[in-house]
Design an enzyme around this catalytic site. Structure first.
Site: not given
Ligand SMILES: Cc1cc2nc3c(=O)[nH]c(=O)nc-3n(C[C@H](O)[C@H](O)[C@H](O)COP(=O)(O)OP(=O)(O)OC[C@H]3O[C@@H](n4cnc5c(N)ncnc54)[C@H](O)[C@@H]3O)c2cc1C
Length: 345
Positions: A161, A239, A337
């Protein structure tokens, strides 16, 4: 040309359904647009929040006093085993494509919400796979130097992570990610016990890609870990706490407080302790409620906004109570996280 909107509420753009207004909000449909917008904001000294799928974000009730750039760039290029994907593509759509095409390496990461560009940020992982196994390189805009470049997987520093993107938040904007996904009808070795049991294979065996994807989605649904409008437990940021990594001395202290605690011994002598075990044994069961915020009824690690009636302050009050309770009982400080914007835990 991209339209700059004022006062857009961020709650609908996050899976928690939380977050106040952005001073300015723009959806960027290409890598070039993303770079132009971020560079112009940097020149003007305007704070920037890069927004993917909002599934790992906790935004304050006051919102974001700056420019939110919603990543919406699309495109998938295939060159042999290498697939280069624009940051705005949906992650699970990519997994579905890989499985349908018979490409092995990301099948255990089925059902994770969010966009491709966010996958290197926290080295997304689940069920025994993570990004460090398949990412070859990441195309970035470096806000410090104002230059475009490619970071190799090693330069991304992908760890549990964690990555260089978390180490140095805000420095890089991810524009595209290149994965190596070789043609193979079978998954990588299944190393996660619960998944092996569900598939009816021995640990270390391989299984057909589509079966692995189906089994992972089923397991995730059972934990509220697939986004589902009909499942209030899925209104989360996944998480909320990472598993605790303790130095040997800290682990010895925990052994005194909690003899026989569950542990994975890690290379280098550190010890990983499941955050879910710490939380439950500190007196916070699944379904534990504090006002309108609740621990998921299916998964101890997910802090949820089940009826969409909570504020960010409510959710963080719950998370704080859990963190402090674990610290009091076990002397271990859990780390969040999701990325918290405009406020703190
Ligand atoms: C129901 C659920 C289940 C999940 N299960 C998991 C799991 O099993 N494993 C896991 O690892 N995670 C899990 N997650 C967490 C999440 O889905 C991941 O971390 C995912 O990669 C976040 O992607 P996002 O596009 O939604 O990021 P966002 O939430 O939009 O952004 C997260 C961070 O990344 C930055 N960011 C986003 N895009 C960029 C970019 N292009 N360049 C630079 N910075 C950027 C944002 O500024 C922010 O700081 C889960 C979340 C939910 C809601």
């Amino acid at each position: 040309m991209t339209e700059r909107l004022a006062g857009v509420r961020l709650a609908p753009y996050t899976t928690l359904g939380l977050g106040g207004p952005a001073r300015a909000f723009v959806a960027a449909g290409s890598a070039e647009e993303i770079v132009e917008l971020v560079a112009a904001a940097d020149r003007a000294g305007e704070p920037v929040l890069v927004l993917g799928g909002g599934s790992n974000l906790v935004v304050s009730d006051e919102g974001f006093d700056g420019l939110v750039v919603k990543v919406a760039s699309r495109g998938v290029e295939i060159d042999g085993d290498r697939i280069t994907v624009q940051a705005g593509e949906g992650w699970d759509e990519l997994v579905a494509l890989a499985v349908a095409e018979g490409r092995s390496g990301i099948e255990c990461l089925s059902g994770i919400p969010g966009l491709v560009g966010s996958t290197p940020i926290q080295n997304v992982g689940a069920y025994g796979q993570d990004m460090s196994e398949t990412i070859i390189s990441v195309r970035v805009y470096d806000r410090r130097t104002g230059e475009l470049g490619d970071l190799s997987a090693r330069e991304c520093g992908l760890a549990y992570r964690h990555s260089v993107f978390k180490e140095d938040p805000g420095r890089y904007v991810v524009l595209a990610v290149t994965y190596e996904l070789p043609k193979d009808e079978l998954s990588g070795p299944v190393t996660y016990k619960e998944l092996a049991v569900r598939l009816g294979v021995a640990l270390g065996d391989r299984a057909p890609l589509a079966e692995v994807r189906a089994a992972v989605l089923e397991l995730r649904r059972g934990k509220g870990m697939v986004l589902d409008a009909d499942d209030p437990d899925s209104r989360s940021a996944g998480s909320f706490f990472t598993n605790a990594i303790l130095f040997a001395g800290e682990a010895a202290e925990l052994e005194l407080r909690a003899p026989g605690f569950p542990r994975w011994d890690m290379p280098g002598g550190s010890v990983k302790v499941p955050a879910a075990w710490l939380i439950e044994n500190a007196g916070f069961p699944k379904g534990y409620r504090r006002g309108p915020a609740r621990i998921s009824t299916k998964h101890t690690l997910a802090m949820t906004n089940p009826e969409l009636a909570a504020t960010t302050a409510d959710l963080l009050d719950l998370a704080r109570e859990v963190r402090d309770g674990v610290r009091e009982k076990f002397g271990v400080t859990l780390v969040n996280e999701p990325v918290i914007v405009g406020t703190r835990l």
